[in-house]
Write an enzyme that holds these catalytic residues in place. Structure first.
Site, PDB file in Angstrom:
ATOM      1  N   ASP A 178       5.317   0.428  -2.156  1.00  0.00           N
ATOM      2  CA  ASP A 178       4.113   0.787  -1.013  1.00  0.00           C
ATOM      3  C   ASP A 178       3.990   1.929  -0.911  1.00  0.00           C
ATOM      4  OD1 ASP A 178       2.463   1.158   1.160  1.00  0.00           O
ATOM      5  OD2 ASP A 178       5.379  -0.038   2.173  1.00  0.00           O
TER       6      ASP A 178
ATOM      7  N   ASP B 263      -3.475   3.014  -0.164  1.00  0.00           N
ATOM      8  CA  ASP B 263      -2.480   2.309   0.433  1.00  0.00           C
ATOM      9  C   ASP B 263      -1.532   0.892  -1.029  1.00  0.00           C
ATOM     10  OD1 ASP B 263       0.265   1.216   0.883  1.00  0.00           O
ATOM     11  OD2 ASP B 263      -1.341   0.042   2.691  1.00  0.00           O
TER      12      ASP B 263
END
Length: 446
Positions: free
Chosen positions: A100, A320
């Site tokens: 992440d 992301d």
């Protein structure tokens, strides 16, 4: 036609629909950056000696191993995430953590179990590790994480006044536990095992919410925070290996899922680079500038200002790895959608898939199945031109859907999700504040 759920690919599509119905889960936690240099500049007569020393260090660094962590798609678990293999504790306990780049804290699901543990218990058992140590609440490191509102007042005299953290995500998901240190073990580029001691992480005993307990978390034992903040995994390892990391996200449709790698430190590939932007109000994220969008090499009429970060910290574009679908500002999305609808020669699906605005019937095959080419011109002149399979996904048998979504709130921002990143190696160079990308070294195995 309802999505098929008998294969990893269609299973992932099924859970993507659940994901779309509950909106995007992005991360808005803001943490302080520590940028203070305690060392004065060197005297001028030392520069010559330093240049010789740097040449030696640069030569020596090429021989030093760098962390090399396996990365695989979680599609077989029905998740749109990518999992990184990491070992934590002494002796090492194997874990799979969600990669992440949109958050800083690395945390794992913890269990107080020592012996005769249930298979349903949390994957990391700190009581089985000789090197696990929770931070005391008065330790300066405890100031780097947010705390629960009802956290007991810190007692400097009590040995077991642990540092409690509570880390929240935008969809309301929360992980709560003890901010701790541990030894991590991972493979290196030279084939050796590397150990990194005193790694700061969250030992999560209470984890709840859609992102942490729903289908998107399937297969994950926690989250590997790769953001720009000081407590992220890459920031901590960067002190030893350099503040640069790269990863390759392989095509999630391949079965069995191939393994690629997260590399910490300098790589050898040649990249196209775009500058990383700084948003003072949101220091975790990797922002880039989109200058224009083209389809089939024709520039679209999209107002450039919709890509900008405003004075309140809203807007901009974030890369992301923890978001699956790509989200674009609604005016840009509507323009792109209209052009795709005009250019595509395939018939629309007779049974539209909920959550997608454009779904095509590709059963006819042949030249008509070719799809328009989307490209983004980025700051610095780099052009990101992903193949159509990165934004048209198989949603059902003989049905492909446009895997783009609009950002409908003024406080939102555009997100380049992991589907759009597939088949590329991305390099996050924090020292030079730039993002590199290349197709080299990230192709499907033969």
């Amino acid at each position: 036609m309802a999505p098929f759920i008998s294969s990893p690919l269609s299973l992932l599509t099924f859970f993507l629909l659940l994901f779309l119905s509950s909106a995007a889960a992005s991360h808005h936690l803001k943490l302080p950056l520590l940028h203070r240099n305690p060392y004065p500049p060197p005297p001028s007569d030392a520069l010559s000696a330093d240049n010789h020393r740097l040449s030696f260090l640069f030569s020596a660094s090429r021989k030093h191993p760098r962390p090399r962590l396996p990365v695989t798609s979680a599609a077989s678990f029905g998740s749109g995430q990518y999992l990184v293999s990491l070992h934590l504790g002494t002796p090492p306990q194997p874990l799979l953590l969600i990669a992440d780049t949109g958050s800083d804290l690395t945390w794992v699901s913890c269990s107080a179990c020592r012996r005769h543990c249930s298979p349903q218990s949390a994957p990391f058992r700190p009581r089985r590790s000789a090197t696990f140590s929770p931070h005391h609440c008065y330790n300066p490191a405890c100031n780097l994480v947010p705390h629960p509102k009802n956290s007991p007042r810190c007692n400097r005299t009590r040995l077991h006044s642990t540092c409690r953290y509570q880390y929240s995500y935008a969809d309301g998901s929360v992980t709560t536990g003890f901010f701790s240190t541990e030894t991590t073990t991972f493979n290196a580029t030279a084939g050796k095992l590397l150990k990194f001691q005193h790694f700061n992480f969250g030992c999560g005993f209470w984890n709840s919410g859609p992102s942490l307990s729903g289908p998107s978390f399937n297969g994950g034992d926690g989250v590997l925070g790769l953001g720009r903040g000081p407590i992220s995994f890459t920031s901590q390892l960067g002190r030893d290996f350099g503040h640069k990391f790269s990863y390759c996200l392989m095509d999630y449709t391949l079965s069995p899922p191939p393994t690629s790698y997260l590399l910490i430190g300098a790589g050898k590939s040649k990249f196209s680079y775009t500058p990383l932007l700084v948003n003072p109000l949101s220091q975790t994220f990797y922002y880039i500038k989109i200058e224009s969008v083209s389809i089939n090499n024709v520039k679209l009429r999209i107002t450039p200002s919709i890509w900008a970060i405003d004075k309140y910290g809203n807007g901009g574009t974030v890369v992301d790895s923890g978001t699956t679908i790509t989200f674009l500002p609604e005016p840009a999305y509507r323009t792109i959608l209209a052009v795709f609808e005009r250019l595509v020669k395939l018939p629309e699906s007779a049974n539209p898939v909920p959550g997608f605005d454009l779904c095509l019937n590709v059963s006819s095959g042949g030249p008509r199945t070719s799809l328009p080419q989307l490209s983004f011109r980025l700051g610095g002149g780099a052009v990101f031109k992903p193949p159509p399979r990165n934004y048209f996904i198989d949603a059902a048998e003989d049905v492909k859907c446009l895997a783009l979504q609009p950002v409908t709130t003024d406080a939102g921002f555009a997100v380049i999700g992991n589907l759009m990143q597939q088949g590329y190696t991305f390099e996050f160079d924090k020292d030079r504040s730039r993002l590199g990308f290349t197709r080299r070294g990230c192709s499907a195995p033969p």
